[in-house]
Every structure is written in structure tokens, then in C-alpha cells.
Design an enzyme around this catalytic site. Structure first.
Site, PDB file in Angstrom:
ATOM      1  N   HIS A  14       6.538  -3.936  -7.139  1.00  0.00           N
ATOM      2  CA  HIS A  14       7.248  -3.369  -5.996  1.00  0.00           C
ATOM      3  C   HIS A  14       6.958  -1.879  -5.891  1.00  0.00           C
ATOM      4  O   HIS A  14       6.245  -1.297  -6.713  1.00  0.00           O
ATOM      5  CB  HIS A  14       8.765  -3.627  -6.073  1.00  0.00           C
ATOM      6  N   CYS A  33       9.093   4.523  -9.723  1.00  0.00           N
ATOM      7  CA  CYS A  33       9.180   3.376  -8.803  1.00  0.00           C
ATOM      8  C   CYS A  33       8.609   3.725  -7.425  1.00  0.00           C
ATOM      9  O   CYS A  33       8.462   2.841  -6.581  1.00  0.00           O
ATOM     10  CB  CYS A  33      10.612   2.864  -8.684  1.00  0.00           C
ATOM     11  N   HIS A  39       3.669  -0.957  -8.914  1.00  0.00           N
ATOM     12  CA  HIS A  39       3.831  -1.104 -10.361  1.00  0.00           C
ATOM     13  C   HIS A  39       4.672  -2.352 -10.567  1.00  0.00           C
ATOM     14  O   HIS A  39       5.279  -2.864  -9.615  1.00  0.00           O
ATOM     15  CB  HIS A  39       4.546   0.117 -10.962  1.00  0.00           C
ATOM     16  N   HIS A  41       7.528  -4.911 -12.892  1.00  0.00           N
ATOM     17  CA  HIS A  41       8.647  -4.989 -13.831  1.00  0.00           C
ATOM     18  C   HIS A  41       8.737  -6.412 -14.364  1.00  0.00           C
ATOM     19  O   HIS A  41       8.397  -7.365 -13.665  1.00  0.00           O
ATOM     20  CB  HIS A  41       9.983  -4.675 -13.143  1.00  0.00           C
ATOM     21  N   ASP A  79       7.912 -14.742  -8.492  1.00  0.00           N
ATOM     22  CA  ASP A  79       7.140 -14.542  -9.715  1.00  0.00           C
ATOM     23  C   ASP A  79       5.668 -14.241  -9.398  1.00  0.00           C
ATOM     24  O   ASP A  79       5.034 -14.958  -8.617  1.00  0.00           O
ATOM     25  CB  ASP A  79       7.229 -15.789 -10.598  1.00  0.00           C
ATOM     26  N   HIS A  80       5.153 -13.170  -9.999  1.00  0.00           N
ATOM     27  CA  HIS A  80       3.777 -12.712  -9.766  1.00  0.00           C
ATOM     28  C   HIS A  80       3.529 -12.350  -8.305  1.00  0.00           C
ATOM     29  O   HIS A  80       2.414 -12.509  -7.791  1.00  0.00           O
ATOM     30  CB  HIS A  80       2.750 -13.744 -10.259  1.00  0.00           C
ATOM     31  N   GLU A 128      16.082  -5.173 -14.430  1.00  0.00           N
ATOM     32  CA  GLU A 128      14.775  -4.659 -14.024  1.00  0.00           C
ATOM     33  C   GLU A 128      14.027  -4.110 -15.239  1.00  0.00           C
ATOM     34  O   GLU A 128      12.813  -4.197 -15.341  1.00  0.00           O
ATOM     35  CB  GLU A 128      14.940  -3.568 -12.967  1.00  0.00           C
TER      36      GLU A 128
HETATM   37 NI    NI Z   1      10.139  -0.039 -10.163  1.00  0.00          NI
END
Ligand code: NI
Length: 141
Positions: A14, A33, A39, A41, A79-80, A128
Site C-alpha cells: 500500500h 508509508c 511498500h 506489510h 493477499d499479495h 499492520e
Molecule cells: Ni505502510
């Protein structure tokens, strides 16, 4: 009432970025972020159901069924994935844990409540990072 919990895992990319702000302000507020090129998490989602054990099974909820529901309704969609670009229910929203957990609740609550004979969805917890997490008890909570 007994609280029964199921933890599921997903990883996703995200970016937290407010287009109305300067790059400097985005970096100041969102830190890493706000990285322009995304990037990831490693998220942990804990679904907590509250209820009374069913007399025939002794279960508040069958955890196999709960896990299957969470995977089908949430994990398979995130997911992914890139939360900003790939996930329909996050379109137009900041991809924060707070917004994610609100959208997860809207999707999960009716389906989870349907498989809990003497109870209902009680809480969603979304990690997160191991140190940063949010809890949500549904609208009005
Ligand atoms: Ni982040």
C-alpha cells in the site's frame, strides 16, 4: 458469553498518500508509508466471535467454517495485492488499517453472523506491524 478467535494472515502493498497535500506533508504525516513506489506489510487479522456454545457441538462457531469464510471473503481479495489499486472495496479510500477494518466488518458481519447459531461477530483486530494494530467493534462502537 464466550469469545472465540481465529487469526488469519495476509501480506499486501500500500501507500498512504493524500493527493491534496505536498510531498513534504505526506512524508511528514505518513513517514515510510508514503513511499512513492509502494511498500508491503505482513498483516494479521483476528476475527472474534461472541456467543454461547451450541448444545449439540459445544462450539460457539465451527472454526473450520469461520476460517473458510474469512479466506473467501477477505484474504483471497487482499493477499499479495496492492490495497490502493487491486482491492475494489478500498477504491477511493486511504489504505489505512482503520479503513481496512471498517470495510472488512461490512463484508464479514452478515456472513459470520449466519454461521454463529447463538452469537455474532464481536471484534476485528488488524495488525499492520507487530506493534501497530487497530480494533473495531462495528458501527457505533
Ligand atoms: Ni505502510
Amino acid at each position: 458469553m464466550v469469545h472465540v478467535c481465529r487469526k488469519e494472515h495476509f501480506n499486501a502493498a500500500h501507500k498512504l498518500w493524500n493527493p491534496n497535500w505536498s510531498e513534504e506533508k505526506n512524508k511528514e504525516v505518513f513517514g515510510p508509508c508514503a513511499n512513492v513506489n509502494w511498500h508491503g506489510h505482513n498483516f494479521e487479522l483476528i476475527v472474534t466471535v461472541k456467543g454461547l456454545p451450541d448444545p449439540e457441538t459445544g462450539f460457539v462457531v465451527d472454526l473450520k467454517d469461520l476460517s473458510k469464510l474469512i479466506k473467501e471473503l477477505i484474504i483471497d481479495k487482499v493477499d499479495h495485492k496492492n490495497l490502493n489499486l487491486d482491492v475494489d472495496f478500498m477504491t477511493g479510500k486511504m489504505a489505512s488499517c482503520e479503513n481496512l477494518v471498517i470495510e472488512f466488518w461490512k463484508i464479514l458481519a452478515p456472513a459470520v453472523n449466519a454461521i454463529v447459531p447463538h452469537g455474532s461477530l464481536h471484534k476485528l483486530t488488524l495488525y499492520e506491524t507487530p506493534r501497530n494494530f487497530v480494533e473495531y467493534y462495528g458501527e457505533g462502537a
